[in-house]
Design an enzyme around this catalytic site. Structure first.
Site: not given
Ligand code: NAP
Length: 295
Positions: A53, A97, A120
C-alpha cells in the site's frame, strides 16, 4: 477455447495513471492527498500488505503516513491515535490494518474513524449510504471487482450474478453494489455460503460467478456453463516445495480447467489483488478532492 484473461494489473495501472493526474492537479492547488496507515503488531502478511500500500501511494504521489505500533498498545491509546489522524488536515484517509490483536475491539476502532476519512468503507455510516445507493466510500475489494467488470465491458444490466461468500468485506457489499439501480449495477444477484444447498445449481445458471470463499477449488469447471465470466477473489497459500518460499498463491477457482469454459477469467495473483489497492488510492484521492473543494 480458453477464456480471455482479465488482467487486473493492467486495469489497475491505467486507473493509477488517471489518479496520478488527479493528484498532480490537487498539488497545484496546494493539497497533497495523505493516507494514514496504522499497523498493530507484527503479522508478516499484514506487514507485506501494508508495504504494498505504501509503495502504491508513493507511485501516485499520495503522502503515506506510516504508523507501525507494538501489539501491546491499549485500545484507548489506539483510539487516541485515530482521533489525532481525524483532526490532522494533512490526512485524508485512515486505514487500520485488520486483523487487530484480541484485546482490541475491532468495532470500536472502525467506529472511531471519521466517516469522512474512512477510505476502507467499513464505517456503518458509509455502509448505510452504500446500501441506500448514496455517494460514499465503497469498500475496496468489491469496488475493485465492479471496476474490473466495467473495464472489461461485461454487461451487468440484467446479468445473473452468483457470489460465493457472504463476508462483510467482500460478498455482502459486492451484492449491494451490483443490485443498485445504476449503470454499475442492475444485476440480479444470488449470494451463496456454506449453508447453501446445491451450490452448483446456482453457479450453473450464472452469467457471472464471483468466488470469495477463501478455499481452493470451490468453483470447478463442472459448476459453470460455457461462456461464464469468472472473477476469483480468493487468495490461498498452498504448499509448494518447488518454490523457495515453500508455497504458492492460488484462488478459489480451479483456474486451469475453468478457463477453458469461461468467456473471461481473472488470474490469482494478478487479478483482484492489484485492484483492491488501487481502489484504496482512489478513495483517498476522492477524499482529498472533497476536502480541497471545502477549503
Ligand atoms: P471469509 O470472511 O472467510 O468469508 C468466506 C465466505 O465464503 C463465508 O461467507 C463462507 O460461508 C463462504 N464459504 C466458504 N467456503 C464455502 C463453500 N465451500 N461454499 C460456499 N460458501 C463458502 O473470507 P473473506 O474475507 O470474504 O475473503 C474471501 C477470500 O478472498 C479469501 O481467500 C481472502 O484472502 C480473499 N480476499 C482477497 C482480497 C484481495 O484483495 N484479493 C481481499 C479480501 C479478501 P459462511 O458465511 O457460511 O461461513
Amino acid at each position: 477455447m480458453a477464456g480471455k484473461l482479465i488482467d487486473g494489473k493492467a486495469i489497475a495501472k491505467s486507473m493509477r495513471e488517471q489518479l496520478k493526474s488527479r493528484v498532480a492537479k490537487l498539488k497545484k492547488q496546494g493539497v497533497t492527498p495523505g493516507l494514514a496507515v496504522i499497523l498493530v503488531g507484527d503479522d508478516p502478511a499484514s506487514h507485506s500488505y501494508v508495504r504494498a500500500k505504501e509503495r502504491a501511494c508513493e507511485n501516485v504521489g499520495i503522502y503515506s503516513d506510516d504508523n507501525r505500533v507494538d501489539a501491546g498498545i491499549t485500545q484507548q491509546e489506539l483510539l487516541e491515535m485515530i482521533e489525532d489522524k481525524n483532526n490532522d488536515p494533512k490526512i485524508n484517509g485512515i486505514l487500520v490494518q485488520l486483523p487487530l490483536p484480541e484485546h482490541i475491539d475491532e468495532t470500536a476502532v472502525l467506529l472511531a474513524i471519521s466517516p469522512e476519512k474512512d477510505v476502507d468503507g467499513f464505517h456503518p455510516i458509509n455502509i448505510g449510504k452504500m446500501v441506500a445507493g448514496k455517494k460514499s466510500f465503497l469498500p475496496c475489494t468489491p469496488h475493485g471487482v465492479v471496476q474490473m467488470l466495467l473495464h472489461s465491458d461485461v454487461t451487468l444490466e440484467g446479468a445473473d450474478v452468483v457470489i460465493v461468500g457472504r463476508s462483510n468485506i467482500v460478498g455482502k457489499p459486492l451484492a449491494n453494489m451490483l443490485i443498485q439501480k445504476a449503470p454499475t449495477g442492475n444485476a440480479t444477484v444470488t449470494v451463496c455460503h456454506t449453508r447453501t444447498k446445491k451450490l452448483s445449481e446456482h453457479t450453473h445458471r450464472a452469467d457471472i460467478v464471483i468466488a470469495a470463499a477463501g478455499k481452493p477449488n470451490t468453483v470447478t469447471a463442472d459448476m459453470i456453463k460455457s461462456g461464464t465470466v469468472v472473477i476469483d477473489v480468493g487468495v490461498n497459500r498452498i504448499d509448494d516445495t518447488s518454490r523457495e518460499r515453500g508455497y504458492r498463491l492460488v484462488g478459489d477457482v480451479d483456474f486451469e480447467k475453468v478457463k477453458e469454459k469461461a468467456s473471461m477469467i481473472t488470474p490469482v495473483p494478478g487479478g483482484v489483488g492489484p485492484m483492491t489497492i488501487t481502489m484504496l488510492l482512489y478513495n483517498t484521492v476522492e477524499s482529498a478532492e472533497s476536502f480541497s473543494a471545502k477549503t
